[in-house]
Scaffold this motif. Structure first.
Motif, PDB file in Angstrom:
ATOM      1  N   THR A   1       0.618  -1.101   0.211  1.00  0.00           N
ATOM      2  CA  THR A   1      -0.571  -0.068   0.177  1.00  0.00           C
ATOM      3  C   THR A   1       0.835   1.025   0.239  1.00  0.00           C
ATOM      4  OG1 THR A   1      -2.275  -0.893   1.719  1.00  0.00           O
ATOM      5  CG2 THR A   1      -1.894   1.352   1.020  1.00  0.00           C
ATOM      6  N   ALA A   2       1.504   1.340   0.542  1.00  0.00           N
ATOM      7  CA  ALA A   2       2.628   2.321   1.133  1.00  0.00           C
ATOM      8  C   ALA A   2       3.735   2.824  -0.435  1.00  0.00           C
ATOM      9  CB  ALA A   2       3.279   2.296   1.903  1.00  0.00           C
TER      10      ALA A   2
ATOM     11  N   SER B   1       0.999   4.175  -3.214  1.00  0.00           N
ATOM     12  CA  SER B   1       1.103   5.951  -2.591  1.00  0.00           C
ATOM     13  C   SER B   1       2.196   6.603  -2.817  1.00  0.00           C
ATOM     14  CB  SER B   1       0.223   6.106  -0.742  1.00  0.00           C
ATOM     15  OG  SER B   1       1.352   5.222  -0.110  1.00  0.00           O
ATOM     16  N   GLN B   2       3.903   5.311  -2.821  1.00  0.00           N
ATOM     17  CA  GLN B   2       4.366   6.553  -3.108  1.00  0.00           C
ATOM     18  C   GLN B   2       4.704   6.390  -5.003  1.00  0.00           C
ATOM     19  OE1 GLN B   2       7.223   4.283  -2.042  1.00  0.00           O
ATOM     20  NE2 GLN B   2       8.083   5.399  -0.178  1.00  0.00           N
ATOM     21  N   ASP B   3       4.248   5.798  -5.269  1.00  0.00           N
ATOM     22  CA  ASP B   3       3.880   5.512  -7.054  1.00  0.00           C
ATOM     23  C   ASP B   3       3.076   6.544  -7.720  1.00  0.00           C
ATOM     24  OD1 ASP B   3       5.482   3.350  -7.070  1.00  0.00           O
ATOM     25  OD2 ASP B   3       3.904   2.215  -7.177  1.00  0.00           O
ATOM     26  N   LEU B   4       1.836   7.255  -7.431  1.00  0.00           N
ATOM     27  CA  LEU B   4       0.950   8.074  -7.321  1.00  0.00           C
ATOM     28  C   LEU B   4       1.036   9.438  -6.589  1.00  0.00           C
ATOM     29  CD1 LEU B   4      -1.707   5.196  -6.928  1.00  0.00           C
ATOM     30  CD2 LEU B   4      -0.835   5.718  -8.781  1.00  0.00           C
ATOM     31  N   ALA B   5       2.275   9.765  -5.643  1.00  0.00           N
ATOM     32  CA  ALA B   5       2.075  11.231  -5.341  1.00  0.00           C
ATOM     33  C   ALA B   5       3.153  11.491  -6.403  1.00  0.00           C
ATOM     34  CB  ALA B   5       3.034  11.028  -3.797  1.00  0.00           C
ATOM     35  N   PRO B   6       2.036  12.986  -6.341  1.00  0.00           N
ATOM     36  CA  PRO B   6       3.123  14.233  -7.126  1.00  0.00           C
ATOM     37  C   PRO B   6       4.362  14.358  -6.747  1.00  0.00           C
ATOM     38  CG  PRO B   6       0.846  14.580  -5.749  1.00  0.00           C
ATOM     39  CD  PRO B   6       0.835  13.258  -5.798  1.00  0.00           C
ATOM     40  N   THR B   7       4.770  14.469  -5.743  1.00  0.00           N
ATOM     41  CA  THR B   7       5.566  14.739  -5.465  1.00  0.00           C
ATOM     42  C   THR B   7       6.903  13.904  -5.091  1.00  0.00           C
ATOM     43  OG1 THR B   7       4.950  14.365  -2.829  1.00  0.00           O
ATOM     44  CG2 THR B   7       5.072  17.076  -3.784  1.00  0.00           C
ATOM     45  N   ALA B   8       6.837  13.047  -5.263  1.00  0.00           N
ATOM     46  CA  ALA B   8       7.666  11.630  -5.614  1.00  0.00           C
ATOM     47  C   ALA B   8       8.227  12.001  -6.449  1.00  0.00           C
ATOM     48  CB  ALA B   8       6.785  10.198  -5.626  1.00  0.00           C
TER      49      ALA B   8
ATOM     50  N   LEU C   1       6.420  -7.762  -6.676  1.00  0.00           N
ATOM     51  CA  LEU C   1       5.108  -7.059  -6.166  1.00  0.00           C
ATOM     52  C   LEU C   1       5.008  -6.600  -4.998  1.00  0.00           C
ATOM     53  CD1 LEU C   1       4.397  -3.979  -7.129  1.00  0.00           C
ATOM     54  CD2 LEU C   1       2.260  -5.545  -8.144  1.00  0.00           C
ATOM     55  N   VAL C   2       4.172  -7.950  -4.780  1.00  0.00           N
ATOM     56  CA  VAL C   2       4.142  -8.132  -3.339  1.00  0.00           C
ATOM     57  C   VAL C   2       4.624  -8.389  -2.305  1.00  0.00           C
ATOM     58  CG1 VAL C   2       2.303 -10.161  -1.703  1.00  0.00           C
ATOM     59  CG2 VAL C   2       1.412  -9.064  -4.536  1.00  0.00           C
ATOM     60  N   LEU C   3       5.912  -8.817  -2.604  1.00  0.00           N
ATOM     61  CA  LEU C   3       6.887  -9.659  -1.847  1.00  0.00           C
ATOM     62  C   LEU C   3       7.772  -8.179  -1.444  1.00  0.00           C
ATOM     63  CD1 LEU C   3       7.802 -12.918  -2.270  1.00  0.00           C
ATOM     64  CD2 LEU C   3       6.407 -12.028  -0.542  1.00  0.00           C
ATOM     65  N   LEU C   4       7.374  -6.692  -2.060  1.00  0.00           N
ATOM     66  CA  LEU C   4       8.781  -5.458  -1.484  1.00  0.00           C
ATOM     67  C   LEU C   4       9.724  -6.153  -2.513  1.00  0.00           C
ATOM     68  CD1 LEU C   4       6.915  -4.448   1.779  1.00  0.00           C
ATOM     69  CD2 LEU C   4       6.222  -3.961  -0.326  1.00  0.00           C
TER      70      LEU C   4
END
Length: 133
Positions: free
Chosen positions: A29-30, A33-40, A99-102
């Motif tokens: 989830t984190a 959300s990082q992938d979609l953050a405009p400031t990333a 992806l699932v296992l980070l």
């Protein structure tokens, strides 16, 4: 066209692996959300491109090899088609696991090794399909 698509998937995969290494996510989830953050950082935002390119390219390759294998009945083409289809499906499974296992390093190396095998299989398949009888 299929080989060019594979090169693009490989390049995006290298960028994704770099982003995963430099900016590891603490949870799925984190990470999303990082992938979609405009400031990333741009390496984080580019992580979403690789799966999209990989799925598109993989499906295209499965259609390509199915069509070519229907036309060319040589043993090399048939074996190559089955190898590519199997490797594409295996890559999808390993990619989702990654992806699932980070993105653990060991699984990233397996994903890269399978990508190398897929590239070689694609080159051999194209050579077999173009072979004159």
């Amino acid at each position: 066209g299929g080989l060019l698509a594979t090169l693009c998937v490989g390049m995006s995969g290298a960028i994704t692996a770099l982003g995963d290494t430099l900016f590891p996510a603490t949870s799925l989830t984190a990470g999303l959300s990082q992938d979609l953050a405009p400031t990333a950082h741009f390496l984080i935002r580019l992580r979403a491109i690789h799966p999209a390119l990989a799925v598109t390219s993989g499906v295209a390759w499965m259609v390509i090899v199915w069509l070519v294998a229907r036309e060319r009945q040589s043993n090399r083409v048939q074996v190559g088609a089955r190898a590519i289809m199997g490797l594409v499906l295996l890559q999808f499974a390993v990619g989702v696991s990654n992806l699932v296992l980070l993105a653990p390093v060991g699984l990233q190396l397996i994903h890269l090794s399978l990508a190398d095998g897929l590239w070689i299989s694609q080159l051999l398949f194209v050579a077999a399909a173009w072979e004159y009888h």
